[in-house]
Design an enzyme around this catalytic site. Structure first.
Site, PDB file in Angstrom:
ATOM      1  N   ASP A  52       0.957  -1.040   0.167  1.00 37.70           N
ATOM      2  CA  ASP A  52      -0.277  -0.300   0.137  1.00 37.70           C
ATOM      3  C   ASP A  52       0.616   1.323  -0.366  1.00 37.70           C
ATOM      4  O   ASP A  52       0.770   2.441   1.039  1.00 37.70           O
ATOM      5  CB  ASP A  52      -0.936   0.120   1.356  1.00 37.70           C
ATOM      6  CG  ASP A  52      -2.279   1.115   1.341  1.00 37.70           C
ATOM      7  OD1 ASP A  52      -2.530   1.331   0.314  1.00 37.70           O
ATOM      8  OD2 ASP A  52      -2.573   1.436   2.031  1.00 37.70           O
ATOM      9  N   LEU A  53       1.792   0.969  -0.674  1.00 36.63           N
ATOM     10  CA  LEU A  53       2.546   2.432  -1.392  1.00 36.63           C
ATOM     11  C   LEU A  53       2.453   3.169  -1.753  1.00 36.63           C
ATOM     12  O   LEU A  53       1.956   3.728  -3.176  1.00 36.63           O
ATOM     13  CB  LEU A  53       4.352   1.867  -1.510  1.00 36.63           C
ATOM     14  CG  LEU A  53       5.057   3.006  -1.702  1.00 36.63           C
ATOM     15  CD1 LEU A  53       5.652   3.325   0.113  1.00 36.63           C
ATOM     16  CD2 LEU A  53       6.902   2.438  -1.720  1.00 36.63           C
TER      17      LEU A  53
END
Length: 337
Positions: A52-53
């Site tokens: 979830d960058l």
């Protein structure tokens, strides 16, 4: 929980948009290099996939210090294994996740390519209000190219390599870092120079602090020495004043309680002896025997008057005077007149 200073990278995007400004290329590489180093540590050292960058999970602190946050969806995987959970933000999800295929660490490489594109254009590479259209753009890697003339070709080349739709052809984070090795070396040289400056500053502060404490210790020792000297002088003065006051009180008590001739009341020390000699050698005296007998009478009177006093000092003083006059009586009678 650690408190992280700074603001999310997404807020910087909004602020620059409102001001109609852009990131400088130097600042873009500064942030991107830190992201590459952080992902290399996660992927190669810990075998962790963030998954979830996004710009909202990248914090920029003082001097653009990068901190990756929100590891709620992170997953530690076994070597050569794949993940299958469909998680994360769709705008930064790789084609494997959109197609519900197994994926690995290269999903974070796709996300970091999206972040690099947004730093250059202030807009995400894939955006649509229709989810099907958005998924199609992601799978086909269809995005608007970076405007020419603003940044170097290396920025566009790195974005193109990170946003490769085929996961097999997409580079891992080590390959991406090798592609920007020249920029990374400049960045590391800057870090080394900054570290040397900080070490020199720290050494100066340490020496200054050491000198301060040494001077403070010397001042403390000097102060204690002066206090000791003053205390000794005060003690000596107090001793002298107490002894002199005791002698003066003894002298006054002696002359007040004795009935000696007037010549003794106004004399002290050597003056007493001088007065006695003058009294003994006075031409007006008829005979020395009469003088001695008269002095004996005076001493008898003094002894009688002091018998009521219990002071041993007074008794010893009267005894010395009596013995001195007795010695004078035993001297030859013939004196020179």
């Amino acid at each position: 929980m650690e408190l992280i200073e700074g603001a999310p990278l997404g807020e910087h995007f909004h602020s620059l948009k409102e001001k109609q400004q852009h990131f400088s290329e130097e600042r873009i590489w500064n942030i991107f290099i830190q992201l590459c180093l952080a992902l290399r540590y996660l992927h190669k050292e810990k075998r962790i996939v963030h998954r979830d960058l996004t710009p909202n999970n990248i914090m920029l602190g003082d001097k653009d210090k990068v901190t990756i946050t929100d590891f709620g969806l992170a997953k530690q995987k076994q070597e050569n294994s794949k993940l299958t959970s469909v998680v994360g933000t769709i705008l930064y999800s790789c084609p494997e996740v959109v197609k519900s295929e197994p994926y690995g660490e290269k999903a974070d490489v796709w996300a970091v390519g999206c972040v690099l594109y947004q730093m250059a254009t202030l807009n995400p590479p894939f955006y649509s209000t229709n989810m099907l259209s958005l998924a199609t753009k992601i799978v086909e890697a269809a995005y608007e190219p970076v405007p020419d003339g603003i940044f170097s070709e290396k920025v566009s080349a790195i974005i193109k390599r990170c946003l490769t739709p085929d996961a097999e052809n997409r580079p891992d984070i080590v390959e991406v870092s090798s592609m920007i090795s020249d920029v990374m070396m400049k960045y590391l040289d800057g870090l080394s120079t900054t570290q040397l400056v900080l070490e020199r500053k720290l050494e100066r502060e340490r020496r200054r602090t050491q000198r301060y404490f040494m001077e403070a210790n010397r001042n403390a020792v000097t102060c204690h020495h002066h206090l000791a000297v003053l205390s000794q002088e005060h003690y000596e003065k107090s001793s002298l004043s107490s002894s002199s006051s005791g002698a003066a009180s003894l002298k006054s008590d002696f002359f007040e309680n004795t009935d000696l001739p007037e010549n003794f009341h106004h004399s002290s020390g050597k003056d007493v002896d001088k007065t006695c000699d003058e009294a003994l050698s006075d031409d007006n005296c008829t005979t020395e025997k009469d003088v001695f007998s008269e002095l004996d009478d005076e001493l008898d009177v003094s002894d009688n008057s002091s018998s009521s006093s219990s002071s041993p000092l007074k008794d010893s003083a009267f005894g010395m005077i009596k013995r001195s006059f007795s010695a004078l009586e035993r001297q030859p009678q013939a004196r020179q007149v």
